[in-house]
Structures are given as structure tokens and as C-alpha cells.
Enzyme design. Structure first.
Site: not given
Ligand SMILES: NC(=O)C1=CN([C@@H]2O[C@H](COP(=O)(O)OP(=O)(O)OC[C@H]3O[C@@H](n4cnc5c(N)ncnc54)[C@H](OP(=O)(O)O)[C@@H]3O)[C@@H](O)[C@H]2O)C=CC1
Ligand SMILES: O=C(CO)COP(=O)(O)O
Length: 333
Positions: A15, A194
Site C-alpha cells: 500500500k 509510535k
Molecule cells: N500503509 C500505511 O499507511 C503506511 C505504511 N508505512 C510503512 O510501510 C511499510 C509497508 O507497509 P504497507 O505498504 O502498508 O504494507 P503492505 O502489507 O501493504 O505491503 C508490504 C509489502 O512488502 C512486501 N514484502 C514483504 N517482504 C518482502 C520480501 N522479502 N521481498 C519482497 N517483498 C516483500 C509484500 O509483498 P507480498 O505482497 O509479495 O507479500 C507487500 O507488497 C511498513 O513498514 C509500514 O509501517 C508507512 C506509512 C504509512
Molecule cells: O504508519 C502509519 C501512519 O503513519 C500507518 O499505521 P498503521 O501501520 O498502524 O496502519
């Protein structure tokens, strides 16, 4: 005339990576390459220019996807890492020796991985080399709101403040205001804490406690962040950054947060293992990782991080949430 566009790679098509990539893609200034380990996702993206898993209204202009990481990072001047925490070490290892000499690596993942409890910037440097240009991107940003262009603010931290400010220019016209920092460790510490705090707030809410009590517990966590900040030499002022107070407010007080939702469900008696299957909860891994990191610190004793330890007992040792959170408060008098 052919206009050369800088190539930006996204490692991780979840995401958050999708949201940031989309905002940059629609500026038409960059050539965006997305990497996913999932071949079906790559094929779907290349056919439809839309993520198969999220934000279906976000149709990319020119970005392409690949399941070959070498292909994604080839000639990329900027590389975003946006995989979940337990994938950081793996993707860094896969990129080793493949990235351009002066490429800037921006880590968006928040937390500390469970199996390898070090800050991500350290993991990346260990694998990609001491000279790797590592930055961290962290702030109060829900991915869906970034994707639809809501005005947002975030922190970009790098070793050199001037270079970090220069890099932040790529975000112009994305609706994301960037504040620059040179406190890479502090920004990562807040990004991990956080989530730990949001789980705890959620548990207390799920148990039915009121706001006074919740804020009291949060203030104890703030003291624990201060202790950790001293040990890891984070800067005091980083607390005021978007990645600090900003993300604590967003994550602890909005139920859109996966960490907070997870906490609420635990407070209401749901099973942790089942909840973890449903969604990514970075604070779950960070709690264990921060605890492991703190055990390596000689000056810490059991009382130094008792709130983090209390959450660890709830998440990993099946301790009863109300009992343990009450007992830790009583001992804190
Ligand atoms: N969503 C949010 O609002 C926010 C998220 N973040 C941070 O961003 C990071 C990702 O979050 P988010 O995008 O929401 O999570 P998602 O679960 O949507 O996506 C995580 C992604 O990481 C991939 N992944 C994990 N391990 C591997 C690997 N070894 N090799 C290749 N791909 C891998 C997964 O692939 P697959 O689909 O193949 O499993 C998936 O596409 C987190 O640390 C989160 O805290 C930061 C700010 C906001
Ligand atoms: O990091 C995020 C907002 O800043 C998203 O938080 P969550 O992973 O708890 O949804």
C-alpha cells in the site's frame, strides 16, 4: 527532443510503496520501476497500470513493474524500500552489488524487524556498504490518503541535511510537505515506537479505560522513548518532527491504524495469532525487537522499559492485558 527522466525504483508494491509511487508517477517527471516478488501482481500491474491489491482508482501514467530486482534498480538514482519490516534484510541482500554508485536509498518501512533487531539504516549499510546513501522517510501518513493526494507532511532524514533538503525536491507537487532532518536514528526510533504505543492505546481502549488513563500510560512511554533516545544518541528535538509527535498522534488516535485496531481487538479478547493473519502489524514485531535491542544495553535494568516489557508479555507470553497494565502502573508510583 528526448527528455531524460530520472529513474526511481520502488522495492515493495504494498500500500505505501504504491501510494508514493503513484504520486511521483503522475508528476510525469520520473521513470518509475516497481518491484514485487509476486509475478501475478507484476503482470496485472503492467497490463492495467493499476495495483492489483489497492487503490484501484489510481491509474499510473508510465510506471512499469518487474519481479526482477536487478531490473528494477538498474540505473535508478533513487530507490525506495517499502516492504514490511521482516523483508528489509532480504531485499537489501538481493540488491547488494546491483545499485548505482551514488544511488540514494530511501527506507519508508517503519519499525524494527523481529529476527534482526537493528535499525533498518544499519541493516542497509551493513549489506549495501558503508558508503551507501541511506535516507529514512517517516511521518503521519496513511497510504490511502497519500494515494488520493490529501495534503500531508512527513520527515525525510539523511546524514547530511543539505543533501537531504535537495533530495526532498522530488516531492514537489505531490501534496506531501517534507521537513528535513539529519537524525536518521531518532526518526526510525519514533517510527517504531509510535506503533508500539498505538497497540497499547488500542488495548486500553478495548478494555474500556478512559482517556486520562490512556494518556497517563502514553506519557510513561514517552519517558521510555527518552531513555532509548539517549542510548541510541537520537536528537531531543526529533520529538517535534512529523515523524515524532505527528505520527504518534495519527497512529494512536485514529482507528484506521492497523496497530491501533490490533490493540483494540486484543483488549476485547480476540486471539493474537488470528489477528496477525489478517493484517500487517509492525508494532507487534517492533515490541519484541526493541526489547531485544534493550537487553544489549548495559545501563538498562528491568525497570528501564517496563511499559515496553509489559506489552511484550501481553503479545508474546499470553499475559492478561488488564492485569499486567494495572500492575505496571501500580509499580510506577
Ligand atoms: N500503509 C500505511 O499507511 C503506511 C505504511 N508505512 C510503512 O510501510 C511499510 C509497508 O507497509 P504497507 O505498504 O502498508 O504494507 P503492505 O502489507 O501493504 O505491503 C508490504 C509489502 O512488502 C512486501 N514484502 C514483504 N517482504 C518482502 C520480501 N522479502 N521481498 C519482497 N517483498 C516483500 C509484500 O509483498 P507480498 O505482497 O509479495 O507479500 C507487500 O507488497 C511498513 O513498514 C509500514 O509501517 C508507512 C506509512 C504509512
Ligand atoms: O504508519 C502509519 C501512519 O503513519 C500507518 O499505521 P498503521 O501501520 O498502524 O496502519
Amino acid at each position: 527532443m528526448i527528455i531524460h527522466k530520472e529513474k526511481i525504483a520502488f522495492i515493495g508494491m504494498g500500500k505505501f510503496g504504491t501510494a508514493i509511487a503513484y504520486r511521483l508517477d503522475i508528476t510525469s517527471r520520473y521513470k518509475i520501476a516497481m518491484y514485487s516478488r509476486n509475478k501475478d501482481d507484476v503482470e496485472y500491474f503492467n497490463e492495467h497500470k493499476v495495483s492489483p491489491k489497492c487503490f484501484h482508482e489510481c491509474k499510473f501514467e508510465t510506471a512499469s513493474a518487474t519481479d526482477d530486482i536487478a531490473d528494477a534498480v538498474d540505473k535508478a538514482g533513487i530507490i525506495f524500500i517499502s516492504v514490511s519490516s521482516n523483508g528489509i534484510k532480504d531485499v537489501c541482500e538481493k540488491m547488494e552489488g546491483l545499485i548505482k554508485k551514488n544511488a540514494k536509498v530511501i527506507i519508508c518501512s517503519k519499525g524494527i524487524s523481529e529476527n534482526y533487531p537493528f535499525f533498518y539504516s544499519e541493516i542497509a549499510k551493513n549489506i549495501l556498504g558503508k558508503k551507501a546513501n541511506i535516507y529514512v522517510f517517516s511521518g503521519p501518513n496513511f497510504a490511502d490518503e497519500i494515494a488520493r493526494g490529501e495534503l500531508s507532511i512527513t520527515t525525510l532524514a539523511g546524514k547530511n541535511l543539505i543533501k537531504t533538503k535537495l533530495l526532498s525536491i522530488i516531492f514537489r507537487s505531490t501534496n506531501i510537505k517534507i521537513e528535513s532532518s539529519n537524525d536518521i536514528i531518532g526518526v526510525q526510533l519514533f517510527g517504531a515506537m509510535k506503533n508500539v504505543m498505538a497497540i497499547t492505546v488500542g488495548i486500553l481502549e478495548g478494555l474500556g479505560f478512559g482517556k486520562n488513563r490512556i494518556i497517563r500510560t502514553l506519557m510513561h512511554f514517552v519517558s521510555e522513548i527518552q531513555r532509548l533516545s539517549k542510548v541510541y544518541k537520537a536528537k531531543k528535538n526529533s520529538a517535534y518532527l512529523a515523524a515524532g509527535i505527528g505520527d504518534i498522534m495519527l497512529t494512536c488516535f485514529d482507528e484506521k491504524s492497523r496497530n491501533k485496531k490490533f490493540g483494540i481487538a486484543i483488549g476485547r479478547g480476540e486471539k493474537i495469532a488470528e489477528l496477525l493473519e489478517k493484517d500487517l502489524v509492525e508494532g507487534y514485531f517492533a515490541t519484541k525487537a526493541i526489547r531485544s535491542m534493550s537487553l544489549r544495553v548495559k545501563r538498562f535494568n528491568k525497570q528501564s522499559l517496563k511499559y515496553i516489557n509489559a506489552l511484550y508479555d501481553i503479545l508474546y507470553k499470553d499475559s492478561k492485558p488488564a492485569e499486567i497494565l494495572n500492575s505496571v502502573e501500580e509499580k510506577s508510583e
